[in-house]
Structure formats: C-alpha cells, structure tokens
Write a protein that holds these residues in place. Sequence first.
Motif, PDB file in Angstrom:
ATOM      1  N   ALA A 160      32.978  14.449  11.006  1.00 21.19           N
ATOM      2  CA  ALA A 160      32.291  13.918  12.182  1.00 21.19           C
ATOM      3  C   ALA A 160      33.103  12.812  12.842  1.00 21.19           C
ATOM      4  N   ASP A 161      33.849  12.060  12.042  1.00 20.27           N
ATOM      5  CA  ASP A 161      34.679  10.988  12.570  1.00 20.27           C
ATOM      6  C   ASP A 161      36.060  11.480  12.986  1.00 20.27           C
ATOM      7  N   LEU A 162      36.599  12.453  12.260  1.00 17.21           N
ATOM      8  CA  LEU A 162      37.979  12.877  12.468  1.00 17.21           C
ATOM      9  C   LEU A 162      38.142  13.915  13.578  1.00 17.21           C
ATOM     10  N   LEU A 163      37.178  14.823  13.716  1.00 20.84           N
ATOM     11  CA  LEU A 163      37.321  15.884  14.713  1.00 20.84           C
ATOM     12  C   LEU A 163      37.518  15.348  16.130  1.00 20.84           C
ATOM     13  N   PRO A 164      36.763  14.327  16.579  1.00 21.88           N
ATOM     14  CA  PRO A 164      36.968  13.824  17.936  1.00 21.88           C
ATOM     15  C   PRO A 164      38.351  13.224  18.171  1.00 21.88           C
ATOM     16  N   ILE A 222      40.169  28.334  13.219  1.00 20.93           N
ATOM     17  CA  ILE A 222      39.471  27.234  12.563  1.00 20.93           C
ATOM     18  C   ILE A 222      38.555  27.822  11.500  1.00 20.93           C
ATOM     19  N   PHE A 223      38.638  27.272  10.291  1.00 20.70           N
ATOM     20  CA  PHE A 223      37.791  27.721   9.191  1.00 20.70           C
ATOM     21  C   PHE A 223      36.903  26.562   8.766  1.00 20.70           C
ATOM     22  N   MET A 224      35.596  26.738   8.908  1.00 18.07           N
ATOM     23  CA  MET A 224      34.633  25.685   8.590  1.00 18.07           C
ATOM     24  C   MET A 224      33.865  26.069   7.324  1.00 18.07           C
ATOM     25  N   ASP A 225      34.037  25.263   6.281  1.00 19.66           N
ATOM     26  CA  ASP A 225      33.388  25.516   4.996  1.00 19.66           C
ATOM     27  C   ASP A 225      33.065  24.163   4.378  1.00 19.66           C
ATOM     28  N   SER A 226      32.055  23.507   4.916  1.00 19.37           N
ATOM     29  CA  SER A 226      31.747  22.137   4.491  1.00 19.37           C
ATOM     30  C   SER A 226      30.236  21.952   4.401  1.00 19.37           C
ATOM     31  N   ALA A 227      29.740  20.805   4.820  1.00 21.80           N
ATOM     32  CA  ALA A 227      28.303  20.517   4.753  1.00 21.80           C
ATOM     33  C   ALA A 227      27.546  21.422   5.718  1.00 21.80           C
ATOM     34  N   LYS A 228      26.710  22.300   5.186  1.00 21.99           N
ATOM     35  CA  LYS A 228      26.066  23.330   6.000  1.00 21.99           C
ATOM     36  C   LYS A 228      25.165  22.741   7.085  1.00 21.99           C
ATOM     37  N   ALA A 229      24.505  21.639   6.770  1.00 22.14           N
ATOM     38  CA  ALA A 229      23.592  21.036   7.746  1.00 22.14           C
ATOM     39  C   ALA A 229      24.345  20.440   8.931  1.00 22.14           C
ATOM     40  N   LYS A 230      25.664  20.243   8.781  1.00 27.49           N
ATOM     41  CA  LYS A 230      26.456  19.638   9.853  1.00 27.49           C
ATOM     42  C   LYS A 230      27.234  20.658  10.685  1.00 27.49           C
ATOM     43  N   TYR A 231      27.117  21.934  10.341  1.00 34.29           N
ATOM     44  CA  TYR A 231      27.828  22.956  11.111  1.00 34.29           C
ATOM     45  C   TYR A 231      27.502  22.859  12.601  1.00 34.29           C
ATOM     46  N   ILE A 232      26.218  22.732  12.903  1.00 33.71           N
ATOM     47  CA  ILE A 232      25.787  22.689  14.298  1.00 33.71           C
ATOM     48  C   ILE A 232      26.341  21.449  15.003  1.00 33.71           C
ATOM     49  N   PHE A 252      29.281  19.993  14.163  1.00 32.88           N
ATOM     50  CA  PHE A 252      30.726  20.178  14.297  1.00 32.88           C
ATOM     51  C   PHE A 252      31.086  21.251  15.322  1.00 32.88           C
ATOM     52  N   LEU A 253      30.167  22.144  15.623  1.00 27.89           N
ATOM     53  CA  LEU A 253      30.449  23.301  16.471  1.00 27.89           C
ATOM     54  C   LEU A 253      31.070  22.950  17.830  1.00 27.89           C
ATOM     55  N   PRO A 254      30.495  22.033  18.619  1.00 32.95           N
ATOM     56  CA  PRO A 254      31.112  21.738  19.928  1.00 32.95           C
ATOM     57  C   PRO A 254      32.540  21.219  19.816  1.00 32.95           C
ATOM     58  N   GLU A 255      32.815  20.380  18.809  1.00 36.02           N
ATOM     59  CA  GLU A 255      34.171  19.872  18.630  1.00 36.02           C
ATOM     60  C   GLU A 255      35.129  20.997  18.242  1.00 36.02           C
ATOM     61  N   CYS A 256      34.672  21.901  17.382  1.00 39.55           N
ATOM     62  CA  CYS A 256      35.515  23.038  16.996  1.00 39.55           C
ATOM     63  C   CYS A 256      35.832  23.922  18.193  1.00 39.55           C
ATOM     64  N   MET A 257      34.844  24.174  19.026  1.00 42.51           N
ATOM     65  CA  MET A 257      35.083  25.000  20.201  1.00 42.51           C
ATOM     66  C   MET A 257      36.012  24.304  21.198  1.00 42.51           C
ATOM     67  N   ARG A 258      35.902  22.987  21.287  1.00 39.45           N
ATOM     68  CA  ARG A 258      36.823  22.223  22.140  1.00 39.45           C
ATOM     69  C   ARG A 258      38.264  22.376  21.660  1.00 39.45           C
ATOM     70  N   LEU A 259      38.447  22.355  20.342  1.00 33.78           N
ATOM     71  CA  LEU A 259      39.784  22.397  19.767  1.00 33.78           C
ATOM     72  C   LEU A 259      40.366  23.805  19.686  1.00 33.78           C
ATOM     73  N   LEU A 260      39.526  24.804  19.814  1.00 31.07           N
ATOM     74  CA  LEU A 260      39.970  26.192  19.710  1.00 31.07           C
ATOM     75  C   LEU A 260      40.614  26.630  21.026  1.00 31.07           C
ATOM     76  N   ARG A 261      41.767  27.284  20.948  1.00 33.21           N
ATOM     77  CA  ARG A 261      42.390  27.805  22.168  1.00 33.21           C
ATOM     78  C   ARG A 261      41.618  29.029  22.641  1.00 33.21           C
ATOM     79  N   LEU A 262      41.788  29.395  23.899  1.00 30.97           N
ATOM     80  CA  LEU A 262      41.175  30.627  24.401  1.00 30.97           C
ATOM     81  C   LEU A 262      41.702  31.817  23.592  1.00 30.97           C
TER      82      LEU A 262
END
Length: 227
Positions: free
Chosen positions: A123-127, A136-146, A148-158
């Motif tokens: 939550a602190d590092l992604l921004p 991007i492979f997300m395998d961490s705290a399940k309750a925080k997936y939602i 982390f999602l916007p930051e992951c999509m921001r970082l993902l290329r088209l």
Amino acid sequence: MLNEMMHRPVVMESIVQFMREGQLPFEGQVAEIEAYANERGIPVIPHETAKFIDFLCASLQPQRILEIGTAIGFSASLMAQHLRNDGHLTTIDRYPDMYERAKENFAKQGLNNRIELLEGDAADLLPQLDEAYDLIFMDSAKAKYIEFLPECMRLLRLGGILIIDDVFQGGTILHDEKKIPKRVRKIHRKLNELHQVVLTSKEHRSCLIPLGDGLLMIRKESDKIDF
C-alpha cells in the motif's frame, strides 16, 4: 506458517493430484525452493499454478514483471527465468523473515541483478513505482486486493496482464456472508467486491481460472481505469 490453500483446491481431488504429479517437476534451484516450501507448509503457489505461470511467462517473455507477495522467492525465481535479456523483476514483501529467505534464494541463483526485492507494505510502495510492467502477479493479503487493484492497473502497460491468486477462498466465495467465520468475513467481502468490479468491467478483458484456489486474470485494454 501453514499453506492452507494448498489443501483447499477448487476442483476434484483426483484432478488436482494428476495436475500436481502428472506434470514434469521443475529443475535446479527453482525445484529446491518449491520442495523446501512444501515440506514446511510455507505459502507458495501450488505446482499446477506454477506450471501455468511458467508456461505463460515462457510465451510472453516479459521485460518487466512486478510481484506483490514474495514469500521465499519461489514464484519470482520461476518468472525471472523467462525475462528478456534486459528484463527485470520487482517483488514486494512486508514480512522480514520471508524477505531474508527470498534474498538468500535469489543470491544463490545469481539473480540479484535481475530481481529487485522491496521490503514494506505494498500500500505504501506501489504509489512510489512508475515503471510500466508487462506482467503483474498479486499473491498477498486477500482483503487488500481491491485496494491494490487501481495501482496495479496504473502500472500495467497496455496489453499487459495482471494475475491475482487465491480468489475463491476454497469455494466459500459463493457462500452467504452469515455462514462465513467472522475472522475471514472481511476477506470474503473484499474478494466478492473484487469479482464484482473486475468481471463487470467492459474496459478490460478478464477471466477466471480454477487452478489452486483460483486465478483472476485481467488484460489491460484501455488507459481508462474504471475500478
């Protein structure tokens, strides 16, 4: 720490056994890390999921990979094998014991120049990240997936792909929340929210795969982030 999800697959037991025993084992230090984790119940992706990710990465040959949830470095080591010559993998974990074990495993494989290991809360590092990632492979705290999602999509290329692991909670994701133990109700609620926003989005392509405890995959097809 026991790897509970290894024993909560979402398909019939005989098929899971076949997928785990019928597919070729990995070789070298990747195999050693997998065996070490399985012998001690450390939460790493099960063999059938690992074989899928191995196949996918071999096909994509990504240049930049981001992982959220390093554990002892099994999945990162697996994916790093398929990076392009100038490729790089960044992985995040907030548990010091996991961080140190992963660092040792990367060093043994000579991957220190290919893998950047960040210690801290995603939550602190992604921004703070600003690279464009192919995978991007997300395998961490399940309750925080939602979260982390916007930051992951921001970082993902088209055209890039986001893989989210353990999204079925052993099949209980479909149960009424009142039947879910109170200690995991937040996870249940947040995973259902994740499914709702991702699977109804028309901006990006998504699919569900019943491997391990379930994978949710998203292909970024628009600069619009509607999550």
